[in-house]
Design a protein around this motif. Sequence first.
Motif, PDB file in Angstrom:
ATOM      1  N   ASP A 432     -11.181  25.060  55.727  1.00 50.47           N
ATOM      2  CA  ASP A 432     -10.619  26.341  55.727  1.00 50.47           C
ATOM      3  C   ASP A 432     -11.650  26.939  56.564  1.00 50.47           C
ATOM      4  O   ASP A 432     -10.969  28.503  57.033  1.00 50.47           O
ATOM      5  CB  ASP A 432     -12.392  27.051  54.365  1.00 50.47           C
ATOM      6  N   TYR A 435      -8.601  27.132  58.788  1.00 47.64           N
ATOM      7  CA  TYR A 435      -7.682  28.798  58.734  1.00 47.64           C
ATOM      8  C   TYR A 435      -8.026  29.982  58.542  1.00 47.64           C
ATOM      9  O   TYR A 435      -7.048  31.064  58.810  1.00 47.64           O
ATOM     10  CB  TYR A 435      -7.088  28.562  56.664  1.00 47.64           C
ATOM     11  N   THR A 439      -3.582  31.048  60.626  1.00 51.32           N
ATOM     12  CA  THR A 439      -2.846  30.445  59.435  1.00 51.32           C
ATOM     13  C   THR A 439      -2.196  28.771  60.522  1.00 51.32           C
ATOM     14  O   THR A 439      -2.244  27.661  60.035  1.00 51.32           O
ATOM     15  CB  THR A 439      -1.270  30.914  59.196  1.00 51.32           C
ATOM     16  N   GLY A 442      -4.909  26.331  61.150  1.00 50.88           N
ATOM     17  CA  GLY A 442      -5.203  25.266  59.537  1.00 50.88           C
ATOM     18  C   GLY A 442      -4.176  24.434  59.976  1.00 50.88           C
ATOM     19  O   GLY A 442      -4.152  23.258  59.882  1.00 50.88           O
ATOM     20  N   ASN A 443      -2.554  24.652  60.330  1.00 52.36           N
ATOM     21  CA  ASN A 443      -1.645  23.650  59.952  1.00 52.36           C
ATOM     22  C   ASN A 443      -2.074  23.070  60.647  1.00 52.36           C
ATOM     23  O   ASN A 443      -1.635  21.514  60.187  1.00 52.36           O
ATOM     24  CB  ASN A 443      -0.362  24.937  59.916  1.00 52.36           C
ATOM     25  N   PRO A 477       0.468  20.686  56.462  1.00 50.91           N
ATOM     26  CA  PRO A 477      -0.413  20.449  56.018  1.00 50.91           C
ATOM     27  C   PRO A 477      -0.164  18.865  55.140  1.00 50.91           C
ATOM     28  O   PRO A 477       1.622  17.997  54.983  1.00 50.91           O
ATOM     29  CB  PRO A 477       0.205  21.959  55.968  1.00 50.91           C
ATOM     30  N   LYS A 489      -7.845  32.077  50.763  1.00 56.42           N
ATOM     31  CA  LYS A 489      -6.757  31.769  51.518  1.00 56.42           C
ATOM     32  C   LYS A 489      -6.267  30.991  52.216  1.00 56.42           C
ATOM     33  O   LYS A 489      -5.087  30.820  52.787  1.00 56.42           O
ATOM     34  CB  LYS A 489      -7.363  32.903  53.271  1.00 56.42           C
ATOM     35  N   ALA A 490      -7.049  30.239  52.261  1.00 53.53           N
ATOM     36  CA  ALA A 490      -6.720  28.315  52.902  1.00 53.53           C
ATOM     37  C   ALA A 490      -5.525  28.018  51.433  1.00 53.53           C
ATOM     38  O   ALA A 490      -4.732  26.845  52.210  1.00 53.53           O
ATOM     39  CB  ALA A 490      -7.926  27.753  52.905  1.00 53.53           C
ATOM     40  N   LYS A 493      -2.276  28.998  52.137  1.00 54.52           N
ATOM     41  CA  LYS A 493      -1.694  28.931  53.079  1.00 54.52           C
ATOM     42  C   LYS A 493      -0.725  27.839  52.634  1.00 54.52           C
ATOM     43  O   LYS A 493       0.236  27.085  52.858  1.00 54.52           O
ATOM     44  CB  LYS A 493      -2.583  29.440  54.333  1.00 54.52           C
ATOM     45  N   VAL A 494      -2.217  26.883  52.140  1.00 52.53           N
ATOM     46  CA  VAL A 494      -1.859  25.047  52.202  1.00 52.53           C
ATOM     47  C   VAL A 494      -0.720  25.106  50.643  1.00 52.53           C
ATOM     48  O   VAL A 494       0.212  24.221  51.282  1.00 52.53           O
ATOM     49  CB  VAL A 494      -3.112  23.995  51.806  1.00 52.53           C
TER      50      VAL A 494
END
Length: 753
Positions: A432, A435, A439, A442-443, A477, A489-490, A493-494
């Motif tokens: 979390d 992200y 983004t 996170g990816n 991911p 948000k996470a 995005k995932v």
Amino acid sequence: MSDAKKPGVEEMSADEKQIRAEFEALLQDYLNSNHRRKVELITKAFEFANQAHSGVKRRSGESYILHPLAVARIVCREMGLGSTSICSALLHDVVEDTEYTVQDISNMFGPKIAQIVDGLTKISGGIFGEQASAQAENFRKLLLTMSDDIRVILIKIADRLHNMRTLGSLLPAKQFKIAGETLYLYAPMAHRLGLFSIKTELEDLSFKYEHPQEYAFIQERLDATEEARKKLFGHFAVPVDKKLQSMGLKYEMRARVKSAYSIWSKMESKGVSFDEIYDIYAVRIIFESQLGIDEKNQCWEIYSAITDIYRIRPDRIRDWVSRPKANGYQALHLTVMGPDGQWVEIQIRSRRMDDIAEKGFAAHWKYKEHNVEEDTELDKWLHTITEILENPNPNALDFLDTIKLNLFSAEIFVFTPRGDIKTLPQGATALDFAYALHTNIGNKCIGAKVNHRLVPLSHPLASGDQVEILTSRSQEPQPDWINFVTTAKAKAKVDYALKRSRREVAREGEHKVITALKNAEIDPNTGELDKLALYYGFPKREDLFYSVEKGETVLPENLKKILKEKTDNFFFKYLKQALGVGKTQEEDASVEEEPKEKPQYDKKRPYILREEAFNRNYVLAECCKPIPGDDALGFINDDGNVVVHKRSCPIAMRLKSSFGERILSTEWSSHKTASFEATLEVKGIDSLGVLSNISKIISEDFNVNIQRLLIEAKDGVFEGKIKMKVHDVEDIQKICVKLSKLKSIKSVGRVGE
């Protein structure tokens, strides 16, 4: 004919008198505030709205204009907003319900009021339209309008609050729909905007209509214990008053009682009785700020004075003064042992903090010369919401759930390696946090260092953690990541990345399937692809393509043998029924029988849940398994059948919010011949013969069939679950009462599976 003799004049004059009295009360509320005096503009808006809604009545029989007037008073008195919001509230239904346009509003009242009225018109009918397909789009509009002008959502919440206050005039099915969507979305939204008193009232009103008996029980218990609470507060307050007065402080001290909904929620979640809720009331100390003295220092001085008198509980200190909550809430909370041997929670606030706690971000305007500064916590939150909107989940209900993740979350504060602070919901993980930074971070995340120690992506973070994210260019991911993230948000995005990746894989698989069909001299049309997908047990073609590309499904060389089966043979019909797939075009052409007509339901009367010769006119929802006597409601599914849910069921809450037109109020008929599954949870002191005593009471005393009995004993205590067949809630209540009389049993209650 004189006016006195004209029919309806007395009635009209009484209506007009009531309308004028409400308008005068609104003006008085406005004049009591410290906003600029724009009485002429407000009067102009009222006269215009009054003329536009002239002759229109609400379902309750009142003149319609009383509704916009009531909303305007909430906006002014309870939210602390000024003339722009008051005028917008007075005009909020004009464009939707009359011939006037947004341009007309703009010409008469200026572009700002017109923009707010336009925003309110676009999301008319509540956040949710009658059709589920439009629901996510309506909600998206609402959130995007919020980022334009937050007053749109504040007025919308005021509109919903007045609708809830007047909900008694509607039919029960409509009440469930409105109460459900209020609890599901409007109350969390009010909470996130810091409107504490409004959030509490919305929850209590929803609770009152959804669970009237439980609401009445808690109110009766609160009334019955009021004297004892007053006595407790009196004992507590005397030495504190003496001390604070000696310090020369101007303040007020009062007791705040927990709301009925909060008490019920705690009783449900903890499985305890009313008498086992120990934080029913708290003491609030609100002080007037002294010129030249920092409010934070004053809070700690009062804290010091109280802890000189009473013993503090160190694990219950909450410092929301140094670091306010994201909704602007500021206060210092502590818990002390009172003179009567009970823990007492104390909330210390300045008058400014109290205004912000009760009226939310709207109260900031009271303490600033201009509007709220742009760089506020609220704007950051709205920015997060806008980010989620970039890649919305196409499923309306999932989309709302994703948004809702951000509404009710408690916060933790986490540091980057450079010392920057990031605010995250409680329970947020390292992924979390990645992200939250960006983004792409996170990816590409492969792990993290928390306080210089290597941890996995799923590691839950705590306030004060310092987090460094480790990335790799080759990382993408993974499907299990959706279980590692908690923030909206996470998750968005995932989910987006996984769907994009899956689509790319499926595209490659599609080429392979089409090539295989062509090699077998079969036309690769949608009908043949659907048949092939069904043969391998996939409800969609895309699932087959994905499986083929991943090597999970291997196509044989002789595809003709598989596809020579007719689409209407028994095998395909069975597969379709099992997978819930609709008919193919060929099958539609071959079926001549008329489709069954769906039953019609009268929503004005409760739907009676009957059981005749073991045939029910309803279906029990698997998610909550209601039994006769439970507060329940009906949902008309796609087949026209009535599916019965408990009113408190989370799935039912989503259905009420999204498919309000399919909700029925229900009543149980006598079900003395039928049996229903129910599960009891029992806890107590382990002793010889306790198991046989429990079994004897259930089986012999009540003649109830036990289906499963699981009891585990450890260190002198036991807990267990008993699954049984009962007739109704009354059976359960009687069994609980009888079991609770056994000396070894400390608690017994009904639970889900």
